[in-house]
Design a protein around this motif. Structure first.
Motif, PDB file in Angstrom:
ATOM      1  N   ALA A   1       0.833  -1.195   0.000  1.00 25.70           N
ATOM      2  CA  ALA A   1       0.000   0.000   0.000  1.00 25.70           C
ATOM      3  C   ALA A   1       0.866   1.243   0.000  1.00 25.70           C
ATOM      4  O   ALA A   1       2.097   1.167   0.135  1.00 25.70           O
TER       5      ALA A   1
ATOM      6  N   THR B   1       0.526   5.584   1.261  1.00 28.02           N
ATOM      7  CA  THR B   1      -0.279   6.642   1.861  1.00 28.02           C
ATOM      8  C   THR B   1       0.322   7.975   1.458  1.00 28.02           C
ATOM      9  O   THR B   1       1.482   8.259   1.745  1.00 28.02           O
TER      10      THR B   1
ATOM     11  N   LEU C   1      -7.446  11.322  -3.741  1.00 26.83           N
ATOM     12  CA  LEU C   1      -7.440  10.213  -2.795  1.00 26.83           C
ATOM     13  C   LEU C   1      -8.847   9.735  -2.488  1.00 26.83           C
ATOM     14  O   LEU C   1      -9.785  10.548  -2.390  1.00 26.83           O
ATOM     15  N   THR C   2      -8.982   8.424  -2.329  1.00 23.40           N
ATOM     16  CA  THR C   2     -10.274   7.834  -2.009  1.00 23.40           C
ATOM     17  C   THR C   2     -10.837   8.401  -0.714  1.00 23.40           C
ATOM     18  O   THR C   2     -12.037   8.668  -0.601  1.00 23.40           O
ATOM     19  N   ASN C   3      -9.961   8.618   0.265  1.00 27.69           N
ATOM     20  CA  ASN C   3     -10.402   9.102   1.568  1.00 27.69           C
ATOM     21  C   ASN C   3     -10.643  10.608   1.614  1.00 27.69           C
ATOM     22  O   ASN C   3     -11.350  11.090   2.501  1.00 27.69           O
TER      23      ASN C   3
ATOM     24  N   SER D   1       4.524  10.257  -1.484  1.00 26.64           N
ATOM     25  CA  SER D   1       3.737   9.139  -0.981  1.00 26.64           C
ATOM     26  C   SER D   1       4.665   8.183  -0.244  1.00 26.64           C
ATOM     27  O   SER D   1       5.756   7.879  -0.730  1.00 26.64           O
TER      28      SER D   1
ATOM     29  N   ARG E   1      -8.873  -4.599   1.847  1.00 24.69           N
ATOM     30  CA  ARG E   1      -8.771  -3.291   1.199  1.00 24.69           C
ATOM     31  C   ARG E   1      -9.472  -2.220   2.040  1.00 24.69           C
ATOM     32  O   ARG E   1      -8.978  -1.093   2.168  1.00 24.69           O
TER      33      ARG E   1
ATOM     34  N   TYR F   1      -7.975   1.254   3.549  1.00 23.22           N
ATOM     35  CA  TYR F   1      -8.602   2.571   3.368  1.00 23.22           C
ATOM     36  C   TYR F   1      -8.871   3.234   4.721  1.00 23.22           C
ATOM     37  O   TYR F   1      -8.677   4.441   4.887  1.00 23.22           O
TER      38      TYR F   1
ATOM     39  N   GLU G   1      -3.820   3.541   0.381  1.00 25.19           N
ATOM     40  CA  GLU G   1      -4.374   3.078  -0.881  1.00 25.19           C
ATOM     41  C   GLU G   1      -3.672   1.770  -1.245  1.00 25.19           C
ATOM     42  O   GLU G   1      -2.436   1.705  -1.242  1.00 25.19           O
TER      43      GLU G   1
END
Length: 333
Positions: free
Chosen positions: A132, A134, A239-241, A259, A292, A296, A301
């Protein structure tokens, strides 16, 4: 007359030698055909229990234990900025039974900032899987009158050398990230190093430090309360979050990207077939929606991909940050 007498002492020794060789060969063949893994695997973690690296390590240890029907045992070895864990790994047999999970932020810059290392991270470690990443985000406290990157740049340029940024220490990812941002934005900021992100947070929240680059997981509690304001994400995609936070390119600082990735490594010399098998199982593990979701939730990610693609990322980050460290003349005490 006995058989030994008829053959003679030398003949007996030759028969015994050949018998011993045959037994060794039979044992070696049986051992070579033994399926991997046939016993428990040790997963070394470079940090103490409780951090994000530890969380990711325990997630994959649990998942691999189920896939292999063998125990994957977590072994936290914090200390010396991760060097204790790395030194333990590189001294372990290269048989796939000792692995390590580490964050790439400090790993790739070690050769440029630390002296007297007992290992070479670029040759003694075999990249297996990129679990992953971040992304870092630029955050300012609520007291700073800047709602976006453009406003902060104008605010900082109006008072050069008077604004401060915090970091987790000299050479840490938050430090390098902010040095890169200041260069791209053409700003003169004052660095205030702390012993970890946690040490910087009180001054950041109080406004004594005016900006910081940090991972989402560390910032998220304060983003929710409004104590910190996000300006941009150091990622190529939103970003998804934090879908409402623009990327650096969208915010007008396209040269800034940061990242922190997390990956699994094996010792140098680990057979390619074991590396590929581990990569394949970890890739299948990463496809699990529940895992996953855990990533998150931690502000990360999922990445995945082949061992070769992870190795190339490892080399690319090593080149990139090594060049940057040389350009800014950064040295540790």
């Amino acid at each position: 007359m006995g058989l030994v007498t008829r053959i003679g002492g030398a003949g007996v020794r030759e028969i015994m030698r050949r018998l011993a060789l045959a037994l060794c060969l039979a044992f070696s063949l049986a051992h070579a055909q033994e399926p991997y893994p046939s016993r428990g695997i040790r997963l070394v973690i470079e940090t103490s229990p409780g951090g994000v690296t530890d969380l990711f390590g325990r997630l994959i240890a649990e998942g691999l234990s189920q896939k292999f029907s063998q125990g994957v045992f977590v072994d936290n070895k914090p200390g010396a900025s991760g060097n204790l864990a790395i030194d333990f790994l590189v001294r372990a047999p290269a048989d796939g039974y000792t692995l390590m999970i580490a964050s790439g932020g400090g790993l790739v810059v070690k050769p440029f900032l630390e002296r007297g290392l007992t290992f070479d991270v670029m040759t003694d470690l075999v990249p297996v899987f990129n679990i992953a990443q971040t992304a870092h985000i630029l955050v300012v406290p609520a007291s700073v009158p800047a709602k976006d990157v453009g406003e902060f740049i104008a605010y900082a340029k109006a008072q050069p050398g008077q604004l401060h940024y915090g970091s987790a220490g000299i050479g840490s990812p938050p430090h390098l990230s902010m040095e890169l941002f200041a260069r791209v934005a053409g700003l003169k900021l004052v660095h205030v190093p702390y012993k970890g992100v946690g040490g910087a947070l009180p001054d950041l929240l109080a406004g004594r430090v005016q900006i910081m680059s940090m991972a989402i997981g560390s910032a998220r509690p304060y983003l929710k309360t409004g104590q910190l304001r996000p300006l941009a994400a150091g990622a190529q995609h939103r970003l998804t979050n934090l879908p409402d936070v623009p990327t650096a390119a969208e915010a007008g600082v396209a040269g800034w990207e940061m990242s922190a990735w997390f990956g699994v490594f094996a010792p140098r010399g680990t057979p390619d077939d074991i590396v590929r098998l581990l990569n394949r199982h970890l890739q299948a593990l990463l496809a699990d929606p529940k895992l996953r979701e855990r990533l998150y939730d931690a502000g990360a990610e999922p990445v995945g991909g082949s061992a070769e693609s992870f190795a190339e990322r490892f080399r690319a980050d090593h080149r990139r940050w090594g060049q940057f460290i040389r350009e800014i003349g950064l040295k540790t005490e």
